[in-house]
Design an enzyme around this catalytic site. Structure first.
Site, PDB file in Angstrom:
ATOM      1  N   ASP A 263       0.859  -1.185   0.000  1.00 51.77           N
ATOM      2  CA  ASP A 263       0.000   0.000   0.000  1.00 51.77           C
ATOM      3  C   ASP A 263       0.892   1.230   0.000  1.00 51.77           C
ATOM      4  OD1 ASP A 263      -3.224   0.423   0.723  1.00 51.77           O
ATOM      5  OD2 ASP A 263      -1.956   2.172   1.068  1.00 51.77           O
ATOM      6  N   ASP A 306      -7.642  -3.196  -4.995  1.00 54.43           N
ATOM      7  CA  ASP A 306      -8.808  -2.767  -4.215  1.00 54.43           C
ATOM      8  C   ASP A 306      -8.697  -1.252  -4.136  1.00 54.43           C
ATOM      9  OD1 ASP A 306     -10.973  -2.525  -2.581  1.00 54.43           O
ATOM     10  OD2 ASP A 306     -10.080  -3.522  -0.854  1.00 54.43           O
ATOM     11  N   CYS A 359     -15.363  -0.283  -3.645  1.00 55.50           N
ATOM     12  CA  CYS A 359     -16.580  -0.302  -2.830  1.00 55.50           C
ATOM     13  C   CYS A 359     -17.410   0.931  -3.166  1.00 55.50           C
ATOM     14  CB  CYS A 359     -16.260  -0.375  -1.336  1.00 55.50           C
ATOM     15  SG  CYS A 359     -15.165   0.906  -0.723  1.00 55.50           S
TER      16      CYS A 359
END
Length: 429
Positions: A263, A306, A359
């Protein structure tokens, strides 16, 4: 505290959120610190009123013709707690800690207004500027989907198959309302709470401390399962964050092969180390520095993104984010997503998969983003998403929106999950 005191406290918190434009969790925490006399049950009930008021802000405000903290606080109790205007006034009457009773004009407004007559964006409980985005995503079902994003969420768990099975975890959680999830084969769901209730503190359970399960929305579990990680693979989770999908992928791989968790923000990665230790995931390597990723270029069987996004699919859990979101922030997320896709694709080997997940429920962050990526990068073709879904979840053909080459969308109204988007692209061999 009686209902009146709890409602007054909730209105105070809502005023603080509106005045200082701060996250709801921060405002509730500060209220609790300055009111230490309030017990756990009181704090839970106050939090429920606040969250309900933010989820139903448009519809609650419309009932009263006003969107003040008082209006949406009272409105939350009318819409979500089974109260009527008369029962509320009866409950508050004589309580010196309660806010003023509903006035004659407020009683008149509530008596005359019906939500069925409200504008579509009000019934969907979304900002006006978001309404066209939901309509683009869901067509005629957009009001229903918006309303589902304004409901109380369940508490979802993922069984860590490296340590336990679902029957074993369910036995440990007996008495909590836990039951098998509808779609995810290793999922467990504790239903949404009612009224002033609260979910059990599952992270205090010995089974959690032993790594038998993780807290993870069922939609996130389904997205991770669709990625198709398998034992022996070389996998890169490029936007690993706190590691929820990383751990799910590792379990799918049965701790075999290599899984690299990266990340760009080290602070987001920080929780992953404790989670790996607790869950006994042994094939995860945390890679925080971009330079350390260089040897992986062109060698990954699977690269999972993601992507950072608006989080519009999680509005049930983070309703305050719905009202803070702006078009400028959406544009910023789109820029980040484009840059991440352009960078991460280099790690996919010939014949490998690039999986893109958000999301978000907005096409601009989902199908449109992937389509634009394919225009910039030749050699990536979508998999057959209908076949992928049916192979993975053969008994749930109608539980997702599937656009073949356009990916898979999950949503509260259709799937019973948070809003998620999934698309897998295969690199030419």
């Amino acid at each position: 505290m009686r209902l009146g005191g709890r409602l007054a406290a909730a209105i105070e918190v809502l005023e603080d959120i509106g005045r200082r434009h701060r996250p709801v969790a921060d405002a509730l925490r500060d209220w609790g610190l300055s009111h230490r006399f309030a017990g756990g049950g009181d704090r839970a009930a106050i939090g429920n009123i606040v969250y309900d008021a933010l989820r139903r802000k448009r519809s609650a405000g419309w009932l009263f013709g006003d969107d003040t903290a008082r209006a949406i606080g009272f409105g939350a109790l009318l819409l979500e707690w089974g109260q009527t205007a008369q029962s509320l006034n009866d409950a508050l009457d004589g309580d010196k800690f309660a806010p003023p009773l509903l006035s004659a004009s407020e009683l008149k407004a509530v008596a005359e207004r019906r939500l069925g007559d409200a504008p579509d964006a009000v019934r969907a409980d979304v900002p006006d500027w978001c309404a066209p985005l939901l309509e683009q995503a869901y067509g005629d079902a957009w009001v229903e989907e918006g309303a589902a994003l304004a409901q109380r969420p369940p508490l979802d768990l993922r069984v860590n198959t490296l340590q336990a099975d679902r029957a074993k975890v369910l036995a440990e959680l007996q008495g909590t309302g836990a039951a098998p999830a509808a779609i995810a084969p290793n999922g467990i769901r504790i239903p949404p709470i009612d009224g002033d209730g609260r979910h059990p503190n599952v992270q205090a359970e010995p089974a959690f401390q032993k790594g038998w399960f993780e807290v993870q929305d069922e939609g996130s579990q389904l997205a991770a399962a669709l990625a198709g990680a398998a034992p022996g693979m070389q996998v890169l989770d490029y936007c690993a964050g706190a590691g929820g999908k990383t751990l799910a992928l590792s379990a799918e791989m049965d701790n075999r092969g290599q899984l690299f968790a990266h990340d760009s923000e080290k602070v987001r990665l920080a929780p992953i180390f404790e989670r790996i230790r607790r869950s006994h995931n042994r094939n995860v390597q945390v890679v925080s520095k971009p330079a350390e990723l260089a040897p992986l270029t062109g060698h990954m069987d699977l690269v999972l993104i993601d992507a950072p996004c608006t989080g519009s699919g999680t509005w049930r859990r983070r309703p305050d984010a719905k009202w803070r979101l702006t078009e400028r922030q959406l544009d910023a997320r789109k820029g980040e997503q484009q840059a991440i896709l352009d960078t991460a694709q280099a790690f996919v080997k010939p014949g490998g998969l690039l999986v893109y997940i958000t999301c978000s429920v907005f096409d601009a962050e989902n199908g449109e983003q992937v389509a634009a990526f394919r225009e910039r990068h030749e050699g990536f073709a979508p998999v057959d998403h209908r076949q992928l879904w049916d192979n993975r979840f053969p008994d749930h053909a109608g539980a997702a929106r599937i656009a073949g080459a356009g990916g898979i969308s999950l949503s509260p109204a259709l799937s019973g999950t948070d809003g998620f988007y999934f698309q897998a692209l295969r690199r030419a061999a």
